[in-house]
Design an enzyme around this catalytic site. Structure first.
Site: not given
Ligand code: CTP
Ligand code: CA
Length: 224
Positions: A33-35
């Site tokens: 995933g990412n921020d």
């Protein structure tokens, strides 16, 4: 006698907005995933709604609650987001790709939880579909807005994305600035468009930035 209510600029227009960070599964309990917090996309959805648009918000998982008066479609992966956008695209006036779409996904998705038997583990990743670039190839009346998250050479990379993806606008933000980009409520962006000089917006709350982005699009579309 009644006053004549002023028509809102996006009345009767369908606006598709993607938000949040996609998740690409490794196994049933793990993902890449990412921020992305989803804040910019949700602010855009509220701003488009307030201009009278029929808003379709296609969102990866966020901690945000669904804004009222919009249609929320929840997705997880880049592939699901792509499919949901394609299904709504034909009749859209504006599409805004505010989502942080994963560029790669595991080539193999394990059916069972991966066990820690190996000393080292190498993941093989493959590219996800570029949703915005695909829309750019297939667009007719749709006005396409993309974002560019950069840590360096912002103008050069943003211009490159504008051309490569055939977008009508790229909103570039410097994600190395701690007051801009991922996971904060403010943003500092520069708007790039074909045949127009870059437009620098001052650091502001994402809701203010969202209204400005839509105001610029409305002006380009001559809807005001
Ligand atoms: N985007 C997309 N589909 C992808 C990747 C990105 O539609 N698979 C969209 C994003 O939502 C954004 C724009 O393309 O509106 C630019 O995303 P960005 O990550 O800045 O650029 P990339 O083209 O992915 O290139 P890179 O990450 O290498 O800078
Ligand atoms: Ca990317």
């Amino acid at each position: 006698h009644k006053s004549n209510p002023q028509q809102l600029p996006l009345q009767g227009k369908k606006v598709i907005i993607t938000a949040g960070g996609t998740r690409e599964r490794l196994d049933p309990v793990r993902f890449i995933g990412n921020d992305s917090s989803g804040k910019m996309g949700y602010a855009l959805a509220e701003a488009a709604r307030d201009l009278g648009a029929e808003v379709i918000l296609i969102s990866a998982k966020t901690n945000l609650s669904a804004p009222t008066g919009i249609m929320l479609i929840s997705v997880e992966t880049a592939a699901q987001m792509s499919q949901a956008v394609q299904a709504q695209f034909k009749t859209a006036a504006i599409v805004i790709m505010a989502a942080a779409v994963s560029d790669y996904r595991p080539k193999q998705v394990a059916k069972e939880k991966i066990k820690k038997t190996a000393v080292t583990l190498t993941l093989e990743l493959e590219k996800t579909p570029d949703i915005l670039a695909t829309l750019g190839q297939n667009k007719q009346q749709q006005y396409l807005i993309g974002f560019a998250a950069e840590t360096q050479n912002i103008a050069e990379y943003a211009q490159g994305k504008l051309t490569a993806k055939k977008a009508n606008m790229i909103v570039a933000n410097d994600v190395s600035n701690r007051n801009a980009g991922f996971n904060v409520s403010t943003n500092k962006v520069t708007i790039f468009r074909p045949n127009q000089g870059p437009l620098d917006l001052p650091l502001a709350d994402k809701h203010v930035i969202a209204r400005e982005i839509l105001a610029q699009a409305v002006e380009d579309l001559k809807l005001n």
